[in-house]
Design a protein around this motif. Structure first.
Motif, PDB file in Angstrom:
ATOM      1  N   VAL A 118      41.789  29.207  20.676  1.00  0.00           N
ATOM      2  CA  VAL A 118      40.556  29.211  19.886  1.00  0.00           C
ATOM      3  C   VAL A 118      40.498  30.453  19.016  1.00  0.00           C
ATOM      4  CG1 VAL A 118      38.040  28.992  19.969  1.00  0.00           C
ATOM      5  CG2 VAL A 118      39.429  28.033  21.823  1.00  0.00           C
ATOM      6  N   SER A 119      40.273  30.241  17.734  1.00  0.00           N
ATOM      7  CA  SER A 119      40.073  31.357  16.820  1.00  0.00           C
ATOM      8  C   SER A 119      38.597  31.435  16.439  1.00  0.00           C
ATOM      9  CB  SER A 119      40.932  31.198  15.568  1.00  0.00           C
ATOM     10  OG  SER A 119      40.883  32.374  14.787  1.00  0.00           O
ATOM     11  N   SER A 120      38.261  32.445  15.672  1.00  0.00           N
ATOM     12  CA  SER A 120      36.847  32.690  15.378  1.00  0.00           C
ATOM     13  C   SER A 120      36.641  33.015  13.915  1.00  0.00           C
ATOM     14  CB  SER A 120      36.335  33.851  16.237  1.00  0.00           C
ATOM     15  OG  SER A 120      35.044  34.235  15.846  1.00  0.00           O
ATOM     16  N   ALA A 121      35.598  32.437  13.344  1.00  0.00           N
ATOM     17  CA  ALA A 121      35.169  32.759  11.984  1.00  0.00           C
ATOM     18  C   ALA A 121      33.742  33.291  12.053  1.00  0.00           C
ATOM     19  CB  ALA A 121      35.251  31.532  11.079  1.00  0.00           C
ATOM     20  N   PHE A 122      33.601  34.396  12.767  1.00  0.00           N
ATOM     21  CA  PHE A 122      32.341  35.122  12.827  1.00  0.00           C
ATOM     22  C   PHE A 122      32.486  36.416  12.049  1.00  0.00           C
ATOM     23  CE2 PHE A 122      31.941  32.375  16.451  1.00  0.00           C
ATOM     24  CZ  PHE A 122      30.589  32.133  16.585  1.00  0.00           C
ATOM     25  N   LEU A 162      41.400  25.205  17.801  1.00  0.00           N
ATOM     26  CA  LEU A 162      39.985  25.100  17.450  1.00  0.00           C
ATOM     27  C   LEU A 162      39.541  26.359  16.718  1.00  0.00           C
ATOM     28  CD1 LEU A 162      38.611  23.872  20.904  1.00  0.00           C
ATOM     29  CD2 LEU A 162      38.764  22.470  18.831  1.00  0.00           C
ATOM     30  N   LEU A 163      38.550  26.178  15.864  1.00  0.00           N
ATOM     31  CA  LEU A 163      37.939  27.298  15.155  1.00  0.00           C
ATOM     32  C   LEU A 163      36.443  27.283  15.439  1.00  0.00           C
ATOM     33  CD1 LEU A 163      38.207  29.602  12.984  1.00  0.00           C
ATOM     34  CD2 LEU A 163      37.622  27.840  11.286  1.00  0.00           C
ATOM     35  N   THR A 164      35.915  28.389  15.951  1.00  0.00           N
ATOM     36  CA  THR A 164      34.470  28.530  16.104  1.00  0.00           C
ATOM     37  C   THR A 164      33.965  29.322  14.912  1.00  0.00           C
ATOM     38  OG1 THR A 164      34.739  30.543  17.422  1.00  0.00           O
ATOM     39  CG2 THR A 164      34.583  28.461  18.623  1.00  0.00           C
ATOM     40  N   GLU A 175      13.917  25.689   5.649  1.00  0.00           N
ATOM     41  CA  GLU A 175      14.611  26.951   5.493  1.00  0.00           C
ATOM     42  C   GLU A 175      16.013  26.906   6.120  1.00  0.00           C
ATOM     43  OE1 GLU A 175      13.508  29.747   3.884  1.00  0.00           O
ATOM     44  OE2 GLU A 175      11.871  28.446   3.206  1.00  0.00           O
ATOM     45  N   PRO A 176      16.942  27.647   5.544  1.00  0.00           N
ATOM     46  CA  PRO A 176      18.272  27.747   6.155  1.00  0.00           C
ATOM     47  C   PRO A 176      18.174  28.321   7.566  1.00  0.00           C
ATOM     48  CG  PRO A 176      18.292  28.623   3.918  1.00  0.00           C
ATOM     49  CD  PRO A 176      16.860  28.403   4.281  1.00  0.00           C
ATOM     50  N   TYR A 177      19.122  27.950   8.420  1.00  0.00           N
ATOM     51  CA  TYR A 177      19.116  28.470   9.777  1.00  0.00           C
ATOM     52  C   TYR A 177      20.548  28.662  10.271  1.00  0.00           C
ATOM     53  CZ  TYR A 177      19.817  23.519  11.036  1.00  0.00           C
ATOM     54  OH  TYR A 177      20.292  22.225  11.132  1.00  0.00           O
ATOM     55  N   PHE A 178      20.668  29.441  11.346  1.00  0.00           N
ATOM     56  CA  PHE A 178      21.973  29.809  11.901  1.00  0.00           C
ATOM     57  C   PHE A 178      22.455  28.758  12.886  1.00  0.00           C
ATOM     58  CE2 PHE A 178      24.363  31.809  15.378  1.00  0.00           C
ATOM     59  CZ  PHE A 178      25.372  32.449  14.687  1.00  0.00           C
ATOM     60  N   ALA A 179      23.749  28.478  12.859  1.00  0.00           N
ATOM     61  CA  ALA A 179      24.350  27.553  13.825  1.00  0.00           C
ATOM     62  C   ALA A 179      25.819  27.933  14.015  1.00  0.00           C
ATOM     63  CB  ALA A 179      24.227  26.112  13.355  1.00  0.00           C
ATOM     64  N   VAL A 180      26.416  27.340  15.023  1.00  0.00           N
ATOM     65  CA  VAL A 180      27.839  27.556  15.285  1.00  0.00           C
ATOM     66  C   VAL A 180      28.545  26.210  15.219  1.00  0.00           C
ATOM     67  CG1 VAL A 180      29.564  28.312  16.964  1.00  0.00           C
ATOM     68  CG2 VAL A 180      27.426  29.588  16.707  1.00  0.00           C
ATOM     69  N   ALA A 181      29.570  26.144  14.381  1.00  0.00           N
ATOM     70  CA  ALA A 181      30.353  24.916  14.228  1.00  0.00           C
ATOM     71  C   ALA A 181      31.639  25.024  15.033  1.00  0.00           C
ATOM     72  CB  ALA A 181      30.678  24.677  12.757  1.00  0.00           C
ATOM     73  N   LEU A 182      32.011  23.929  15.662  1.00  0.00           N
ATOM     74  CA  LEU A 182      33.247  23.847  16.434  1.00  0.00           C
ATOM     75  C   LEU A 182      34.172  22.896  15.690  1.00  0.00           C
ATOM     76  CD1 LEU A 182      31.480  23.417  19.889  1.00  0.00           C
ATOM     77  CD2 LEU A 182      32.232  25.540  18.818  1.00  0.00           C
ATOM     78  N   ILE A 183      35.248  23.435  15.132  1.00  0.00           N
ATOM     79  CA  ILE A 183      36.065  22.707  14.170  1.00  0.00           C
ATOM     80  C   ILE A 183      37.498  22.567  14.680  1.00  0.00           C
ATOM     81  CG2 ILE A 183      36.927  22.700  11.798  1.00  0.00           C
ATOM     82  CD1 ILE A 183      34.557  24.587  11.108  1.00  0.00           C
TER      83      ILE A 183
END
Length: 371
Positions: A118-122, A162-164, A175-183
């Motif tokens: 798993v990698s991360s795009a944070f 996977l990419l988080t 309004e825009p909001y924060f979320a985490v995508a699992l790709i």
């Protein structure tokens, strides 16, 4: 048992066979763009090390995780960086699973069972932008979202399963909001392009990952409320700083060991270096033993350890390289590569200069505000 001995023994114990493979190859081959070290890490069971037993993992303690990162840093800087990114991603998923009843638990079980990387795009961190504000955008589409944006550099870019990714959801109304995508890496629109032009850390696969209208169903998107998002960021940064600090500390331990093998250090030289490095390792150990409930205090403490470590590692590295001498520095690619790599520690987010003012406020008993 010394901290270095404990770290190397931890790699042998928790990643069977990996040390033999790393030792059988030259440092240059292990660190090259064509290196197989990330795949060896997967094959040795590295993907499940930090996953909780309830999900089928090994559930190493934080200190055991630090020791493994120290050991990997000694063997291979690129592998330490790549493995650290995976373990940080696992820690983030497990933190979200505490408050969510969504896909995270099933995903963690799949990671442990199938050895998924798993990698991360944070925290992309662009100049003059907050590292907490994602530049990756998700727009509603049918029963899911279309996600567009770029993460660079993104370690494990080629071998990840996977990419988080932290995303800013822009609904058609509201309004825009924060979320985490699992790709999944194999999704249409996920593309990897060359980005890392430095001569070191090439085997960490730190390239650019472009997301071009990647479709992600609702089931693979984790909505996080403001309070939970803030706590997830705090927890994520604590883990990231702890594991990254351990990785670079391991690299300098490795430098001392190599200089000693080349008979460039007196016993006093080696002892002086180890005193500084062991003191830093013990500071990380104190953080690791206080990881049950990550708070602003934990984050401030691990940042203090990390920024102090930057100075300690630069100092020890300079002193050891001077003892190594110019001929060895020029003629042995290991020494010049390590010297360059240690400087990269300063560039991991959040940069010291950006956090001095927030930390000054924290030391005046005000809330710690990430920037």
């Amino acid at each position: 048992m010394t901290i270095v001995s404990d770290a190397l023994a931890s790699v042998d114990s928790f990643l069977p066979g990996l040390a033999d493979k790393l030792s059988a190859n030259s440092f240059i081959d292990n660190e090259s763009e064509q290196s197989q070290i990330i795949n060896w890490f997967k094959l040795s069971g590295g993907c499940k090390l930090m996953v909780k037993r309830s999900y089928g993992g090994r559930e190493l303690t934080p200190w055991q995780g630090v020791l493994v990162q120290l050991g990997l840093g000694i063997y291979s800087p690129s592998l330490a960086i790549g493995a650290g990114m995976h373990q940080f991603s696992i820690a983030t998923l497990q933190e979200m699973a505490k408050t969510s009843h969504g896909l995270e638990s099933l995903l963690l079980e799949a990671i442990a069972k199938n050895d998924l990387l798993v990698s991360s795009a944070f925290s992309e961190g662009n100049t003059a932008r907050s590292i907490l504000q994602s530049q990756i955008v998700a727009k509603p589409s049918g029963k899911g979202f279309l996600i567009t944006g770029t993460k660079k550099p993104c370690s494990l870019a080629h071998d990840m399963d996977l990419l988080t990714a932290s995303v800013q959801v822009e609904p058609s109304d509201g309004e825009p909001y924060f979320a985490v995508a699992l790709i999944h890496k194999e999704n249409d629109g996920v593309n990897v392009e060359s980005f890392w032009n430095a001569s070191f850390l090439k085997a960490s696969q730190s390239e650019a990952v472009h997301l071009d209208e990647v479709y992600v169903p609702h089931s693979m998107m984790v909505n996080v409320d403001e309070q939970s998002a803030y706590h997830a960021h705090i927890s994520g940064f604590v883990w990231f700083e702890l594991l990254t600090s351990a990785s670079y500390l391991g690299m300098v331990y490795g430098l001392v060991e190599q200089a000693d093998k080349h008979k460039r250090l007196s016993s006093e030289d080696k002892a002086a270096a180890y005193i500084k490095l062991d003191s830093s390792a013990l500071a990380l150990k104190a953080i690791a033993y206080d990881m049950n409930n990550q708070t602003q205090d934990t984050l401030a403490q691990v940042l203090a350890c990390r920024y102090q470590l930057q100075e300690v590692l630069a100092q020890v590295m300079t002193q050891i390289i001077e003892k190594v001498g110019g001929i060895n520095y020029i003629g042995n690619a290991y020494f010049s590569s390590i010297a360059q790599t240690i400087h990269a520690f300063n560039f991991h987010p959040p940069a010291k200069h950006s956090m001095l003012t927030p930390l000054a406020s924290y030391y005046d008993n005000k809330p710690l505000i990430m920037v």
